[in-house]
Scaffold this motif. Structure first.
Motif, PDB file in Angstrom:
ATOM      1  N   GLN B 292       0.828  -1.201   0.000  1.00  0.00           N
ATOM      2  CA  GLN B 292       0.000   0.000   0.000  1.00  0.00           C
ATOM      3  C   GLN B 292       0.865   1.255   0.000  1.00  0.00           C
ATOM      4  O   GLN B 292       0.602   2.207  -0.717  1.00  0.00           O
ATOM      5  CB  GLN B 292      -0.907   0.001   1.245  1.00  0.00           C
ATOM      6  CG  GLN B 292      -1.873  -1.149   1.305  1.00  0.00           C
ATOM      7  CD  GLN B 292      -3.066  -0.915   0.389  1.00  0.00           C
ATOM      8  OE1 GLN B 292      -3.459   0.213   0.136  1.00  0.00           O
ATOM      9  NE2 GLN B 292      -3.625  -1.987  -0.118  1.00  0.00           N
ATOM     10  N   ARG B 293       1.885   1.230   0.853  1.00  0.00           N
ATOM     11  CA  ARG B 293       2.764   2.383   0.934  1.00  0.00           C
ATOM     12  C   ARG B 293       3.517   2.565  -0.395  1.00  0.00           C
ATOM     13  O   ARG B 293       3.640   3.676  -0.910  1.00  0.00           O
ATOM     14  CB  ARG B 293       3.762   2.187   2.078  1.00  0.00           C
ATOM     15  CG  ARG B 293       4.715   3.356   2.268  1.00  0.00           C
ATOM     16  CD  ARG B 293       5.767   3.019   3.302  1.00  0.00           C
ATOM     17  NE  ARG B 293       5.189   2.821   4.633  1.00  0.00           N
ATOM     18  CZ  ARG B 293       5.007   3.818   5.503  1.00  0.00           C
ATOM     19  NH1 ARG B 293       5.360   5.045   5.192  1.00  0.00           N
ATOM     20  NH2 ARG B 293       4.475   3.576   6.672  1.00  0.00           N
ATOM     21  N   ALA B 296       1.279   3.957  -2.936  1.00  0.00           N
ATOM     22  CA  ALA B 296       1.006   5.369  -2.708  1.00  0.00           C
ATOM     23  C   ALA B 296       2.194   6.216  -3.140  1.00  0.00           C
ATOM     24  O   ALA B 296       2.034   7.287  -3.746  1.00  0.00           O
ATOM     25  CB  ALA B 296       0.711   5.598  -1.227  1.00  0.00           C
ATOM     26  N   THR B 306       0.624   9.977   2.195  1.00  0.00           N
ATOM     27  CA  THR B 306       0.520   8.522   2.242  1.00  0.00           C
ATOM     28  C   THR B 306      -0.045   8.087   3.586  1.00  0.00           C
ATOM     29  O   THR B 306      -0.954   7.273   3.671  1.00  0.00           O
ATOM     30  CB  THR B 306       1.914   7.882   2.053  1.00  0.00           C
ATOM     31  OG1 THR B 306       2.484   8.428   0.882  1.00  0.00           O
ATOM     32  CG2 THR B 306       1.816   6.375   1.955  1.00  0.00           C
ATOM     33  N   VAL B 310      -3.734   6.953   2.950  1.00  0.00           N
ATOM     34  CA  VAL B 310      -3.686   5.536   2.598  1.00  0.00           C
ATOM     35  C   VAL B 310      -3.500   4.643   3.827  1.00  0.00           C
ATOM     36  O   VAL B 310      -4.294   3.742   4.081  1.00  0.00           O
ATOM     37  CB  VAL B 310      -2.562   5.272   1.568  1.00  0.00           C
ATOM     38  CG1 VAL B 310      -2.484   3.792   1.234  1.00  0.00           C
ATOM     39  CG2 VAL B 310      -2.792   6.119   0.335  1.00  0.00           C
ATOM     40  N   GLN B 314      -6.631   2.625   6.802  1.00  0.00           N
ATOM     41  CA  GLN B 314      -6.646   1.161   6.858  1.00  0.00           C
ATOM     42  C   GLN B 314      -6.188   0.655   8.213  1.00  0.00           C
ATOM     43  O   GLN B 314      -6.634  -0.399   8.677  1.00  0.00           O
ATOM     44  CB  GLN B 314      -5.736   0.589   5.776  1.00  0.00           C
ATOM     45  CG  GLN B 314      -6.199   0.956   4.383  1.00  0.00           C
ATOM     46  CD  GLN B 314      -5.354   0.269   3.339  1.00  0.00           C
ATOM     47  OE1 GLN B 314      -5.526  -0.913   3.092  1.00  0.00           O
ATOM     48  NE2 GLN B 314      -4.449   1.011   2.734  1.00  0.00           N
TER      49      GLN B 314
END
Lengths: 369, 393
Positions: B292-293, B296, B306, B310, B314
């Motif tokens: 995910q990071r 982003a 981020t 993002v 979560q």
């Protein structure tokens, strides 16, 4: 999905009802106990407990007395560096032990904070509470306590810093005052300040150590407790000469041993243990001359006290030399006082009200006969 | 064939698993109810034998003692019930403020602990390891006796001009109080707030329509701010005056004050709980997959973006349940306030127990109150949890 939990719920509900109904029937055999919510329930004596052991029997069986004491007030009840307890109140624990067992060592000291003490007494954790406890109507009734004769007549005082410029209660306008929680001092302070219309801020701590610590740090302008307690605590201050106790006394504080409601024999024993120390002083019987007195005294009062004639001990459920043991091993009231608070101690408290009635004090014991 | 017979009762009910389950549960519940009944019955007869039957009538009697810090009107003539209410409000005050600050500090420390900056992450790690491993009571007494009681005395108060004074009797700061224009101004203020909200809603709607979401809350807030400033000058006379603290006799008067007892319990709870919250936050962030990071970063978001857009949303689903536990802990730990002299529910209750002798009743009330607080907190956090939970694919 919904049906099963619903069924279980219903079954559980039924089960609860059944159990509640069954349980509800048992006490019904002893009428007038369960469903008496609305009536003044206090008046109805509950059925007495099935001949439980008396406190004396319990103590004798255990082989030692459990005494609720203070551990933080030098002179009254103080835990010494070597782990032993010493003080005025402690000596009365020892006297009780001497009366029951004939020696002063059969005591277990249970140090308690001010707010723990009555719960400990009610719960039967201790046999007797000798912890500079003030006798008040509320405590005598609602706390289920019985007060033995007052062993120390005290009054609440206030300690301030000498350089604060406070000399009377009225100077305390707007001041912060440190108090310990769960003591009569909280109420006395509120009463006195309300009566004089003085505004102040109470800062309440749980133990005497925290309270005096906060006072010494300057959190409060003043520290209040019983005057004897003030003197005792001041002896622990780093620079006692920088502090002083105000002249005014805020309240009456009769301090003495306390027992639970419901065991009159035990109450009698504690009561007469105290009277024995008074009587000893009144007739000049002390730990030095007690053997001589027992052998040679002709005064019937002394002979009865020391168990030479009569059966005073048996009436209390004790041996006949109960008072002899108290005076021989602990001393009479004057000896107990001088040892802990007298001129040879750092406190050097004048006897004042705590003198025998012969000397104009309040200590007066009914005759032992 | 076999299925048929079993459904028609060929298997006796005591061997039928469905019945066994229900019967087992019934037995357990019956045993529990019996146990509780026995305990309560024991308590009641015990108290009756002592001549002090359970009764809540004492609540209506005058308390006769004073309390140092009160949020509502209270004097020695107030009833025990009012004294309990004072303690209860003090507990709510310290818990509520404590939860807010502990969350802020905890989130910052938790993120800092994952920082790529070596020094920042080490400092955060030390903060967490040291503070969560000191017993709270010890820490509170440390704060009270060595920090707040050691502040300068009133006469040598550390002064910030005329605005604020720092002493071991408390912190005193200047505080706005309503003045002549306040009656008009408060309505203008309310109006500005409503307009501000409307503006925010307008921009939010527009954002939904165009697909480019503006900072709608910022616009709303700026509108509110601008309007309230204009209203200040429109109002007849100054709406607010400044109340300066001043030394009167032995203590400061005026302004707003925070007592050292309150500060000791608040800072103790905040610092202690934030260490746990930091760990919860760290765990939550680390639970978000690395991809995910990376994704982003790949689309060009800055590291702050981020985190905000993002990672954190979560991480929230992992964070919230244990966070709830920490909030509950903080509320319950506030009962240690008695050690530092802050009159919370438990401290006031202790005094009442001693004055009225109603130990069982007061403890029952105290337990009921903490239970209610905890359940309400749980309820809110569970609602929030459902609200923020991501829809899983």
């Amino acid at each position: 999905m919904f049906r099963k939990p619903l069924v279980i719920l219903l079954v559980l509900l039924a089960a609860v009802l059944v159990v509640a109904a069954c349980a509800g029937q048992q006490p019904a055999e002893q009428p007038a106990e369960q469903p008496a919510q609305e009536q003044p329930a206090q008046q109805e004596e509950p059925t007495p407990a099935p001949a439980a052991k008396t406190t004396l029997e319990v103590v004798k069986e255990r082989g030692k007395l459990i005494c609720g004491v203070n551990q933080a007030v030098p002179g009254f009840g103080f835990l010494q560096p070597d782990g032993s307890f010493a003080g005025f109140d402690i000596d009365f624990c020892k006297a009780l032990s001497a009366a029951i067992f004939g020696n002063t060592d059969s005591v277990e000291y249970r140090p308690l904070t001010a707010k723990q003490r009555f719960t400990a007494l009610q719960a039967g954790e201790i046999d007797v509470l000798i912890r500079n406890t003030t006798w008040t109507l509320t405590r005598d009734t609602e706390l289920g306590a019985n007060f033995a004769p007052t062993t120390f007549y005290d009054g609440q005082g206030i300690t301030v810093r000498k350089d604060s410029g406070i000399t009377t209660l009225d100077d305390l306008e707007g001041a912060s005052i440190c108090v310990s929680a769960g003591t009569t001092t909280e109420l006395n302070l509120a009463d006195q300040m309300a009566a004089r219309g003085i505004e102040y801020t109470p800062v309440v701590f749980e133990t005497a150590d925290e309270t005096t610590g906060a006072y010494l740090d300057g959190r409060c302008d003043a520290y209040t407790t019983d005057k004897s307690g003030l003197v005792a605590r001041m002896s622990l201050f780093p620079n006692p000469e920088e502090h002083m106790i105000l002249e005014e006394t805020l309240s009456k504080e009769p301090l003495g041993p306390v027992v639970r409601h419901g065991d009159d024999q035990w109450f009698d024993i504690v009561t007469w243990m105290v009277f024995a120390t008074f009587t000893g002083e009144e007739y000049g019987v002390n730990s030095q001359n007690v053997d001589d007195m027992k052998a040679n005294a002709t005064d019937p009062n002394i002979r009865k006290l020391l168990g030479v004639e009569g059966d005073m001990g048996a009436k209390l459920g004790l041996s006949n030399d109960w008072a002899y043991n108290i005076i021989k091993q602990v001393g009479n009231y004057a000896e107990i006082y001088d040892r802990n608070l007298g001129p040879n101690t750092v406190f050097n408290l004048a006897r004042g009200l705590n003198s025998s009635w012969i000397d104009g004090g309040l200590l007066y014991a009914p005759p032992i006969r | 064939m076999t299925t048929n017979t079993s459904e028609h009762g060929a298997v006796p009910f005591w061997r039928d698993e469905r019945y066994i389950q229900i019967i087992a549960q019934v037995i357990v519940v019956a045993a529990l109810v019996a146990l509780f009944y026995w305990l309560i019955h024991n308590l009641l007869t015990g108290l009756a034998a002592l001549g002090i039957p359970l009764s809540f009538r004492f609540l209506g009697i005058e308390a006769q003692f004073d309390i140092g810090e009160t949020l509502i009107e209270y004097s020695r003539n107030s009833t025990y019930a009012q004294a309990i209410l004072v303690g209860l409000l003090n507990t709510i005050k310290v818990s509520f403020i404590g939860i807010i600050f502990a969350t802020i500090v905890g989130v910052i420390v938790g993120i800092a602990r994952l920082s790529r900056n070596w020094l920042v992450s080490r400092i955060a790690a030390v903060y967490v390891q040291v503070l969560r491993n000191i017993p709270l009571l010890v820490f509170l007494i440390f704060l009270s006796t060595t920090v707040f009681h050691k502040l300068p005395r009133v006469q040598q108060a550390l002064a910030l001009g005329k605005m604020a004074f720092l002493t071991n009797r408390g912190i005193y700061t200047v505080w706005p109080v309503p003045a002549e224009g306040w009656n008009v101004y408060k309505w203008l203020l309310l109006g500005s707030f409503v307009i501000g909200v409307l503006v925010a809603i307008y921009f939010y709607r527009q954002g939904l329509r165009t697909g480019r979401m503006p900072l709608y809350w910022l616009w709303g807030f700026l509108t509110f701010l601008a309007l309230s400033i204009i209203a200040w000058f429109v109002a007849p006379g100054a709406p607010l005056a400044l109340d300066y603290p001043y030394l009167a006799g032995r203590n400061f008067k005026g302004g707003q004050s925070l007592t050292p007892e309150f500060m000791a319990i608040l800072s103790g709870l905040v610092i202690y709980t934030s260490a746990f919250i930091a760990e919860v936050v760290r765990a939550g962030i680390q639970a978000v997959s690395k991809g995910q990071r990376e994704a982003a970063t790949a689309v060009g978001l800055t590291s702050f973006q981020t985190m905000r857009l993002v990672i954190f949303p979560q991480a929230m689903r992992v964070i919230i349940p244990p966070l709830t536990s920490q909030y509950l802990n903080l509320t319950k730990n506030s009962s240690l306030a008695i050690a530092v002299g802050y009159p919370d529910l438990f401290a006031v209750g202790s005094t009442i127990i001693n004055q009225s002798g109603r130990a069982v009743e007061v403890i029952l009330i105290t337990m009921a109150v903490y239970l209610t607080f905890s359940l309400l907190t749980s309820l809110f956090m569970n609602w929030y949890n459902r609200h923020t939970r991501l829809v899983e694919r």
